[in-house]
Scaffold this motif. Sequence first.
Motif: not given
Length: 456
Positions: A188-209
């Motif tokens: 969204p800021d015009g830079t080449l910094t966005a990642d592609k996430l291909a997430v299969a059924s039952g899968a996921g990606i997370y980050n805790n705080a």
Amino acid sequence: MTSVTFPNGNSYSDDGTTANDMRNGGFRTSLLPMISDTIVVSNSAVAAAASAVPAATTASAAATTATTQAAIATAAANTAVGTSLIKQPSEIAGIDPALDFAFLSSLALPAGVVQGTSAKWVTDRAGLLTSVASLTPPIDFDPVTSVTRGLLVEASVTNLLRRSQEFDVSPWTTFGTVTITANNTTAPDGTLTADKLAVASGAGIYNNATVTSGTYTCSIWLKADSATTATLGSNDGNNAFVSTTCSVTTSWQRFTLTRTTTASTMGMQINGATTVYAWGAQIEAGSFATSYIPTLGSTVTRAADTNTMALSSVPGWNSSECTIYVEARTALASGTQTYAQYDDGTANNRLCVYRDSSNVLRCIVVVSGSTVVNLSLGTVANDTFFKVAFSWKANAFSASVNGGAAVTSSSGAIPSGLTTHRIGHDSSGNHANSPIRRDVGLPRAVTSATTTLLTA
């Protein structure tokens, strides 16, 4: 063919008009020279066409640039409509303003008024997220229409999520089958910094705080190659999971999820099956998302915005009577949100326009710590543009919002010793958490009928 003359001056005919005539066997001596001349002309045309390509490319680039500049000019014109074609507050009241700030650009305020010590991310006129340096007015624009939204004024907030743009780096963690392609498309800021996430059924990606008991909002920008859905979820240390379904399109959108927790950890996750592009993840305390705060290996805190002006620097300022006019947008959720205040450096003597925690817009006067005037203008919904006028002098107060009937009070004193004007916040830490589009101060009180006209 009768006759034809080439650029080199050679002429050919079939009617006897030239020396190179094709009749009666003349083609035996004239045909090959004519073909040779034809080839020369053809090669010359090819060379001319080739030389024209760079010029055409340059012209195309110039046309593209001109189109972009025209779009920006159109957006500026759309913004200017609100301040040029519509009758101005000073014209309606018949009073020259002591101050009049139309927040159209970073030049909207005198140097020294914006005192926030952190950079801030806003949407620029071209629709891109951009970081505005500290001490510079952060002017926000509508990402679709490019019309100015105004000076974005926010409280201090911390992005508790590390690696806000790097989904391929710890502490981001996957379960099941997840393929991450880093820096795969324009963010969204015009830079080449966005990642592609291909997430299969039952899968996921997370980050805790790390959190404490309270209310928090998760936010993230998502888009896809074609319309799809993705699940934005949040689990906490008590294993309490909440989620929302995001309708992802081919355009960037910011999705949010607000929840409460009593745990000491809380996360954000994207669940499949889905393939999306992701950027700008954030977890912050509060019931709505504020402007983006990028992080790397540590959490980052954005300082509270501070916009103050000494009234001694305002020519024509009248300490005994005044009319203020404000155009603003309410925040995305409820809370005490201040749009304009005039005070003595404390909360004990002040005149203030704010929205309370019940979404009621109020204009108040506080003298020596006691509220002597409290004009209630009714509720204004979240994320709503409004216009408000507040006129005061001793025992004569009136206020109106959006052209509504004026609310008045004929009793109350004016606080003495006013020294400071605050834009978008008060002296107690309450911020608008939204854009302020216009801030006007007229050095005289007006009638209640005029306060209504000002906001119509």
